[in-house]
Design a protein around this motif. Structure first.
Motif, mmCIF file in Angstrom:
data_model
loop_
_atom_site.group_PDB
_atom_site.id
_atom_site.type_symbol
_atom_site.label_atom_id
_atom_site.label_comp_id
_atom_site.label_asym_id
_atom_site.label_seq_id
_atom_site.Cartn_x
_atom_site.Cartn_y
_atom_site.Cartn_z
ATOM 1 N N SER A 1 2.932 0.230 -1.538
ATOM 2 C CA SER A 1 4.338 0.774 -0.182
ATOM 3 C C SER A 1 4.622 2.084 0.287
ATOM 4 O O SER A 1 3.652 1.964 1.773
ATOM 5 N N VAL A 2 4.308 2.568 -0.723
ATOM 6 C CA VAL A 2 4.904 3.626 -0.585
ATOM 7 C C VAL A 2 3.314 5.053 0.036
ATOM 8 O O VAL A 2 3.185 5.913 0.443
ATOM 9 N N LEU A 3 2.002 4.570 -0.916
ATOM 10 C CA LEU A 3 0.791 4.804 -0.435
ATOM 11 C C LEU A 3 0.213 4.352 1.353
ATOM 12 O O LEU A 3 0.055 5.542 2.132
ATOM 13 N N ILE A 4 0.064 3.202 1.472
ATOM 14 C CA ILE A 4 0.042 2.466 2.399
ATOM 15 C C ILE A 4 0.176 1.747 3.709
ATOM 16 O O ILE A 4 -0.066 2.321 5.147
ATOM 17 N N ILE A 5 1.952 2.004 3.748
ATOM 18 C CA ILE A 5 2.753 1.341 5.021
ATOM 19 C C ILE A 5 2.844 2.624 5.372
ATOM 20 O O ILE A 5 2.670 3.223 7.144
ATOM 21 N N PRO A 6 3.090 3.765 5.039
ATOM 22 C CA PRO A 6 3.591 4.781 5.868
ATOM 23 C C PRO A 6 1.928 5.833 6.899
ATOM 24 O O PRO A 6 1.622 6.448 7.681
ATOM 25 N N THR A 7 1.026 5.349 5.131
ATOM 26 C CA THR A 7 0.053 6.175 6.373
ATOM 27 C C THR A 7 0.036 5.697 7.186
ATOM 28 O O THR A 7 -1.163 6.005 8.485
ATOM 29 N N LEU A 8 -1.123 4.575 7.375
ATOM 30 C CA LEU A 8 -0.868 2.981 8.254
ATOM 31 C C LEU A 8 -0.022 3.321 9.584
ATOM 32 O O LEU A 8 -0.692 4.131 10.666
ATOM 33 N N PHE A 9 0.991 4.341 9.555
ATOM 34 C CA PHE A 9 1.686 4.120 10.669
ATOM 35 C C PHE A 9 1.860 5.434 11.243
ATOM 36 O O PHE A 9 1.525 6.003 12.499
ATOM 37 N N ILE A 10 1.585 6.446 10.205
ATOM 38 C CA ILE A 10 1.453 8.024 10.787
ATOM 39 C C ILE A 10 -0.033 7.887 11.552
ATOM 40 O O ILE A 10 0.369 9.224 12.444
ATOM 41 N N PHE A 11 -0.535 7.833 10.932
ATOM 42 C CA PHE A 11 -2.100 7.397 11.987
ATOM 43 C C PHE A 11 -1.950 6.780 13.281
ATOM 44 O O PHE A 11 -2.735 7.319 13.927
ATOM 45 N N LEU A 12 -1.731 5.740 12.840
ATOM 46 C CA LEU A 12 -1.699 5.666 14.897
ATOM 47 C C LEU A 12 -0.736 5.940 15.074
ATOM 48 O O LEU A 12 -0.799 6.356 16.480
ATOM 49 N N TRP A 13 0.458 6.692 15.112
ATOM 50 C CA TRP A 13 0.943 8.342 15.956
ATOM 51 C C TRP A 13 0.637 8.719 16.320
ATOM 52 O O TRP A 13 0.548 9.071 16.940
ATOM 53 N N MET A 14 0.176 9.666 15.115
ATOM 54 C CA MET A 14 -0.755 10.815 15.414
ATOM 55 C C MET A 14 -2.448 10.587 16.778
ATOM 56 O O MET A 14 -2.345 11.004 17.259
#
Length: 509
Positions: A349-362
């Motif tokens: 959860s810590v690795l994948i969920i924030p990473t995918l959201f941040i990639f969409l934001w960027m």
């Protein structure tokens, strides 16, 4: 645990040495402003050039160690024991993880970093399609899996030894497997002192970025002069708001603000997705993730060995130092809210969920800005070159409802500033009180004020360069601690898995 005459509940052997070192460093910075600025510049270059390879080695090792633990037999162990239940619902848990782990930096760099790499890439020519792809890959490197691998390591280690082994919520507890009762002595004190310093200076860096963007936004939107004193006054006002939140505690102020951060973040993201080049954003999101994954090992192990420029010093090494320095804060806060989670669930959860959201934001912000630049729109690119602090607000000029978008962005930066400050205060408070989860309100207020003061002093003494330098320098000893943490966590999980196996065997018999 000792109680001082001032109503503080604290571990004096951590509180007073850490406070002394903080007051000494900030005091010297104020007394010798000109010399301090030069010192920060020289130190940053020295550390980056000579220790950059060590940070790169470390962040890669920490990430893959976490992936190994998640998919190993230890992944089915539960934080707090087999019968432990999560304290927070998933939405609240994720909101607090994200707000503490990212926040201000995401807004500050969402436009400026991709465009900077697009204009002046570390390799090759800038301003073309190839440079655009490279820009997003490097941005994803700096904001992707590596950050959350560091956070997951610290968060899991602290949560596990605190809630499964019943040890205090401080960094020293992680080293119980090979230090034993010595964690309550001088070695444990030294570990916690380093954690306090790294946390406070890492926080100050983030708050510094936030306040420069707030001041720039207020100047750009309302014409308020963007001076150093405006920034300092902004720190003071927002720190005051943070003290109100930190007094309320995790279940009230921190959780409430974190959930609202996510709501406002999603609203702003959806607005740009709708108003911007929507099809391009979704297509490039998939392509950017693919490019990141296919060049992952090359990018994450690149050390600039065959080039003579100092690009990595200003970007990758600064980031790795920043995230490592930030990790005690995020890790302890993660631990505080993650009791009852299965280890595999926690790590993935810590690795994948924030990473995918941040990639969409960027991709939504930075990718859209690059898209406009490729079509000949130069205003945002010029803003990045001349003053990165206003790049986000200039970007909004190309969209309808500009004033509304600017206001939402300023509110979001302020809100992230507050949640970083208040959750950081709770973490430092825990470190300096021997792991106590409930402490006097005056003590939490004290650390909230100290955080804001450090950010203000370092901005006066050397600007953002000073903030970057103290993060990089304070991260070095903590990187060594993180390597030891990996070994200690492995030993602890191995011991408890054996107990679990024996229990299951007895139940079968």
């Amino acid at each position: 645990m000792n109680k001082s005459n001032f109503g503080f509940k604290l571990n004096r052997t951590v509180f007073f040495p850490a406070s002394f070192l903080i007051f000494l460093s900030t005091g010297l910075t104020l007394l010798f402003v000109d010399k301090a600025s030069n010192f920060f510049s020289v130190t940053q270059e020295l550390v980056s050039k000579n220790l950059g390879w060590f940070y790169i080695l470390g962040v890669n090792f920490f990430l893959f160690f976490m992936i190994y633990i998640a998919f190993s037999k230890y992944g089915k162990l539960r934080i707090g024991g087999s019968k432990a239940k999560p304290e927070f619902k998933n939405s609240s848990w994720f909101s607090m993880l994200f707000s503490a782990g990212m926040g201000i930096g995401l807004l500050y760099f969402s436009i400026s970093e991709p465009l900077t790499h697009f204009i002046n890439p570390p390799l090759g020519d800038g301003g073309n399609v190839e440079a655009a792809s490279k820009a997003m890959k490097f941005t994803f490197l700096h904001w992707g899996l590596h950050i959350w691998g560091i956070y997951a390591l610290v968060g899991l280690s602290l949560a596990y030894f605190t809630y499964t082994r019943g040890l205090p919520l401080t960094l020293r507890s992680v080293f119980y497997p090979f230090l034993g009762e010595k964690i309550y002595g001088i070695w444990g004190d030294i570990i916690d002192i380093f954690a306090v310093l790294a946390t406070l200076f890492g926080l100050s860096t983030t708050l510094g970025y936030g306040v420069t963007q707030i001041a720039a936004g207020l100047n750009y939107v309302f014409g308020i002069p963007n001076t150093q004193w405006t920034q300092v006054l902004s720190i003071g006002l927002i720190t005051f708001i943070a003290t109100i939140s930190v007094v309320s505690g995790v279940h009230k102020g921190v959780r409430f603000l974190s959930e609202w951060n996510i709501r406002i973040t999603v609203i702003l993201l959806v607005l740009i997705l709708i108003l911007g080049p929507t099809l391009f954003i979704f297509k490039s999101y998939i392509q950017n993730i693919g490019a990141y994954l296919t060049t992952f090992f090359e990018l994450s192990t690149w050390t600039e060995s065959y080039t003579n420029n100092n690009w990595q010093m200003s970007w990758t090494i600064t980031y790795w130092g920043w995230w490592i320095a930030w990790s005690p804060f995020v890790g302890i806060f993660m631990a505080r809210i993650s009791k009852g989670r299965q280890i595999k669930e926690f790590i993935l959860s810590v690795l994948i969920i924030p990473t995918l959201f941040i990639f969409l934001w960027m991709t939504t912000f930075g990718g859209a800005a690059i898209h406009d630049a490729l079509l000949g729109e130069t205003s945002v690119s010029q803003a990045v070159i001349n003053n990165a602090d206003i790049s986000l607000f200039v970007f909004f000029e190309n969209y309808p409802f500009t004033t509304l978008l600017n206001l939402v962005a300023i509110i979001l930066v302020i809100s992230f500033f507050v949640t970083s400050s208040d959750s950081g205060s709770l973490v430092v408070d825990s470190l300096t009180s021997g792991g106590a989860e409930v402490t006097p309100k005056i003590q939490r207020v004290f650390w909230a004020v100290i955080e804001g003061s450090i950010a203000a002093v370092l901005l006066i003494g050397g600007g953002l360069e000073a903030l970057q330098t103290v993060s990089i320098v304070s991260a070095f000893p903590f990187t060594i601690i993180l390597f030891l943490m990996c070994y200690s966590l492995y030993v602890g999980l191995k011991e408890d898995y054996k107990i679990l196996e024996l229990t299951e065997t007895k139940l079968k018999d």
